[in-house]
Design a protein around this motif. Sequence first.
Motif, PDB file in Angstrom:
ATOM      1  N   CYS A 166     -10.682  -0.312   8.103  1.00 32.83           N
ATOM      2  CA  CYS A 166      -9.879  -1.501   7.810  1.00 32.83           C
ATOM      3  C   CYS A 166     -10.474  -2.661   8.577  1.00 32.83           C
ATOM      4  CB  CYS A 166      -8.425  -1.316   8.228  1.00 32.83           C
ATOM      5  SG  CYS A 166      -7.503  -2.855   8.001  1.00 32.83           S
TER       6      CYS A 166
ATOM      7  N   CYS B 167      -2.958  -7.723   5.978  1.00 36.73           N
ATOM      8  CA  CYS B 167      -3.792  -6.989   5.022  1.00 36.73           C
ATOM      9  C   CYS B 167      -4.370  -7.916   3.955  1.00 36.73           C
ATOM     10  CB  CYS B 167      -2.974  -5.889   4.369  1.00 36.73           C
ATOM     11  SG  CYS B 167      -3.770  -5.156   2.941  1.00 36.73           S
ATOM     12  N   VAL B 168      -5.688  -7.919   3.830  1.00 35.23           N
ATOM     13  CA  VAL B 168      -6.332  -8.766   2.834  1.00 35.23           C
ATOM     14  C   VAL B 168      -6.573  -8.014   1.522  1.00 35.23           C
ATOM     15  CG1 VAL B 168      -7.419 -10.410   4.385  1.00 35.23           C
ATOM     16  CG2 VAL B 168      -8.575  -8.256   3.864  1.00 35.23           C
ATOM     17  N   GLY B 169      -6.082  -6.807   1.435  1.00 27.96           N
ATOM     18  CA  GLY B 169      -6.195  -6.080   0.177  1.00 27.96           C
ATOM     19  C   GLY B 169      -7.622  -5.795  -0.242  1.00 27.96           C
ATOM     20  N   CYS B 170      -8.488  -5.544   0.728  1.00 30.31           N
ATOM     21  CA  CYS B 170      -9.879  -5.279   0.378  1.00 30.31           C
ATOM     22  C   CYS B 170     -10.006  -3.927  -0.320  1.00 30.31           C
ATOM     23  CB  CYS B 170     -10.748  -5.299   1.627  1.00 30.31           C
ATOM     24  SG  CYS B 170     -10.340  -3.992   2.788  1.00 30.31           S
ATOM     25  N   GLY B 171      -9.018  -3.070  -0.133  1.00 34.81           N
ATOM     26  CA  GLY B 171      -9.021  -1.785  -0.825  1.00 34.81           C
ATOM     27  C   GLY B 171      -9.833  -0.708  -0.140  1.00 34.81           C
TER      28      GLY B 171
ATOM     29  N   CYS C 220      -9.368   0.951   2.655  1.00 30.15           N
ATOM     30  CA  CYS C 220      -8.638   2.092   3.213  1.00 30.15           C
ATOM     31  C   CYS C 220      -8.426   3.148   2.123  1.00 30.15           C
ATOM     32  CB  CYS C 220      -7.315   1.659   3.823  1.00 30.15           C
ATOM     33  SG  CYS C 220      -6.275   0.680   2.737  1.00 30.15           S
TER      34      CYS C 220
ATOM     35  N   ILE D 184       0.875  -1.162   0.000  1.00 34.14           N
ATOM     36  CA  ILE D 184       0.000   0.000   0.000  1.00 34.14           C
ATOM     37  C   ILE D 184       0.914   1.214   0.000  1.00 34.14           C
ATOM     38  CG2 ILE D 184      -1.783   1.260   1.245  1.00 34.14           C
ATOM     39  CD1 ILE D 184      -2.965  -1.354   2.050  1.00 34.14           C
TER      40      ILE D 184
HETATM   41  S1  SF4 Z   1      -6.568  -3.015   1.953  1.00 30.60           S
HETATM   42 FE1  SF4 Z   1      -8.175  -3.584   3.416  1.00 30.60          FE
HETATM   43  S2  SF4 Z   1      -7.165  -4.983   4.834  1.00 30.60           S
HETATM   44 FE2  SF4 Z   1      -5.540  -3.947   3.727  1.00 30.60          FE
HETATM   45  S3  SF4 Z   1      -4.988  -2.225   5.039  1.00 30.60           S
HETATM   46 FE3  SF4 Z   1      -6.517  -1.483   3.566  1.00 30.60          FE
HETATM   47  S4  SF4 Z   1      -8.476  -1.692   4.595  1.00 30.60           S
HETATM   48 FE4  SF4 Z   1      -6.989  -2.959   5.732  1.00 30.60          FE
END
Ligand code: SF4
Lengths: 377, 480
Positions: free
Chosen positions: A317, A338-342, A344, A300
């Motif tokens: 998050c 981090c599961v990369g949910c996007g 944030c 990120i």
């Molecule tokens: S992508 Fe999702 S899991 Fe990763 S830091 Fe951002 S909010 Fe958290």
Amino acid sequence: MDLQGQNGLDNTFRESWRNRGVVAWVVAGTLISFYTLLYFGGDLGLNDVPALNFDVWAQAIGLPSRWHLYGLLYTVGVVGGGVYYLRKHGNSRYNKYRIAVNVAVQVLLAFTLPLVMALFGQGSYYFSYLWPLAWYDFHPGHLASIPAAVAVWTLGGALVLAPLMAYRYGKRWYCSWVCGCGGLANTFGDPWRHLTATSTKSWKFEKVAVHTVMFIAIGSTFALFLDAFAGDRLPAFHRIVDGGQWWSVKRLYGYVVGSILAGVIGTGLYPLLGPRVWCRNFCPMAALLGLQQKLGRFQITVKPDMCISCGNCTTYCEMGIDVRSYAQSNESFTRSACVGCGMCAHVCPRGVLRLENLTRKRNQGDKARQGLPVVNL
Amino acid sequence: MRVVIIGNGVAGMEAALEVRRREPLWDITIISEESDHFFSRTALMWVFSGQLSHQCIEPLERDVYERLSLQRIRARAVGVDVEAKRVLMAGGREPVPFDQLLVACGSKPRPGPWPGSELAGIGNFVTHQDLAWYEAEVHGGPSRGGPPPNADAHLPFSTPDSPYRKRDVAAEARGRRARDVAVIGGGLIGIEAVEVAHAAGLHPRFFIREEWFWPMAIDRAESTWISERMRAHGVQVHLEENVERFEGERSVERIVTDQGSYQADAVVVAIGVVPNTDFLRGEGDMPLTLDRFGGVVVDERLETSVPGIFAAGDCASVRWFNGAVRPEQLWYTARDQGRVAARGLLGDTAQRYARGHWYNSAKLMDIEYTTAGLVNFHVEGERNWFFEEKGPVRSTSRIVLSGDRVVGFNFLGRRWDHAVLIRFIEEHRTLSYVLDHLNEARFDTEFVPPLHIPMEARLRGLSEGPAPSALPQPVAPPAV
Ligand code: SF4
Ligand SMILES: Cc1cc2nc3c(=O)[nH]c(=O)nc-3n(C[C@H](O)[C@H](O)[C@H](O)COP(=O)(O)OP(=O)(O)OC[C@H]3O[C@@H](n4cnc5c(N)ncnc54)[C@H](O)[C@@H]3O)c2cc1C
Ligand code: SF4
């Protein structure tokens, strides 16, 4: 029109059902009771009551077993939650594509295919679940019982494809695009994502818990393996690993990890502790992919000196990562959780964050980006 | 060594952290009237909407004060006795002695000049107490996230002219929540107050004196799109309309402008902020020199006219990137100044505050905004290149040139990395170089197609002189 960022303001902390109000407790109670009956109804002697026996319910609507009924409810949850999610966050393409894939995998691979196979009297295969999440997959007896092509997928998917993809794209390829647990968390569970704890304490717990389960999962898989080949010669070992008693490794793992941690607690507590309790604290697959992600190319990226410390990223998050602490110190980061949910990046009102699969070129750009001379400290 | 810091905002807190990092044993005391905890003032709007709780907008965990043994005093400072080295306190509290002092007392809202401004139901959107008032008017109280801890603990140690005093709530007197909300002042705080009223299901009126929204930052063509979005969301945008007075018995009932009279239950006055330095004028001599803006005069080390006393953040008049000296109300500059002032408190004489290039970003309703460099600044030999993207992604891009050199960027609708834009500026790039390499600065979320500029638009987009609809006068870049 295609818009990035959050679409309208949320009222998470004004809606009581999303902020641990009475309805949230009722939903949690219902979910916990449901899972308890589903997994332990037999052991608790409740299956004799037809109203509490899900096999009876399943047969009433023409499904082969309680597990297919569960699959149906799960799919309804994913589809319904998917609609909710897309209405809230579907203005951005990443969210749209991701949830569409998640829902499609659930409907087709995790529900329809196994059901059709069962109706045709075949064994059911769940192609979207890989070891170590599908912990029993590597049992030699199981591998021997399935068609060769499926066995190749089972082994290759878990040992080759998953690590390679995690290295290249981060664990999100699985946890946020494919996995059914992640799928439910990001659809049905999405209204409660801000409830995930972000304290340092919760982070310390997570690190210990999730890696412990990971080692147990790997260790017990070895034990199963050993047992399959040498169990005859080691009766005491066989009793411990797969002896059929409730305390044998095989059954205990199923109860504790599969039923209690993933089901009763993992899903039951959505409305109170956020939707990723299982994924964050207990899932062995997430832990393993997390290590691969840490070595890999996903990160990120943080724009320097643009963060206003508002806290939207940290709050939303679902893995409880304190994204703000990285953003306000200009630190691009890769966290194994981090599961990369996007989300944030999505909710950041100043566009500070970006999910990236680094390439060499971007790496150089990243260097150029670091030294923004505001003050020469 | 006793260090006292007036202000628990970003400037004060950064300074406290920096001093503590270097000096584990010094006595550090933070005086703050407004709140127990350091919070992000920029995030008030999301607390109002319910998107964040009060705790969510606190950048540090609440135990940071105990962990780092930073002492706190929750009361109003009413003056500084420079001779005796003491901060004088309200409510009969003991003065607080110091060896070194940092003044980081931030801004307060600029008061409206209109008759009737003292009526209940008229407020601002700058402090915690403003937020509590606005929430009470529109929502009937705080969200389930609750009020901040000890919200009113400072009241016995405050003064009636404090920006942190408690406000009268018209909704309570009226017996129903506000339905007709009006916001005055077309800047960032104004649009935030509008946005959250809209999120609460209302159709606020937005009174803007200028020809278009936020003329300091964006030109007419850019702004038209913002107004369009506001109207699409049900906001009633009143451009070029001057407020004349408020009418009502005890609470506001109507807002009268040069063009009409409108029902109003609650009015947010958002016509800018001014340094919160009145208390420094105190009684008798004014030891610290203030300038005509009310900002504390400081040198490059952020030391005031009195040795050993520093000032940082919104309340200090600092040198801007263009040489002007005045307060700069920004989060990132307040933070940087806090760090520099800390070096001063630590006795480092080499540390200077040097402002880098101007940049900023914001979200205007649902439209992303990024700027960097000299925009709306009437630079020598100014030319503007403008391109409007329509299609699946809608965006506008404006690149400002001085002669052949690119000196500024203004973008709406997409996300951009200002650091790369600033690199273009520093490298003295030409327009064609920048257009060839623009996508290096792309910061869009994944799967958003890159900005494509057709060949003819590259040429057609350029016009001589300042942006056709920019303000006639050169302006300072916009703060909030
Ligand atoms: S992508 Fe999702 S899991 Fe990763 S830091 Fe951002 S909010 Fe958290
Ligand atoms: C609604 C809003 C939105 C904003 N959005 C942005 C944005 O998007 N980007 C951006 O860059 N900036 C933004 N700003 C500006 C930014 O918040 C400020 O520049 C920044 O917070 C200033 O920090 P500071 O530490 O100087 O002062 P403040 O945060 O104002 O802190 C002042 C402190 O001083 C204390 N204090 C003051 N007087 C006294 C006294 N007499 N006695 C005791 N204590 C006292 C108060 O208790 C408080 O703790 C926004 C501001 C507002 C109001
Ligand atoms: S990164 Fe964005 S969302 Fe997170 S605290 Fe900073 S400005 Fe807010």
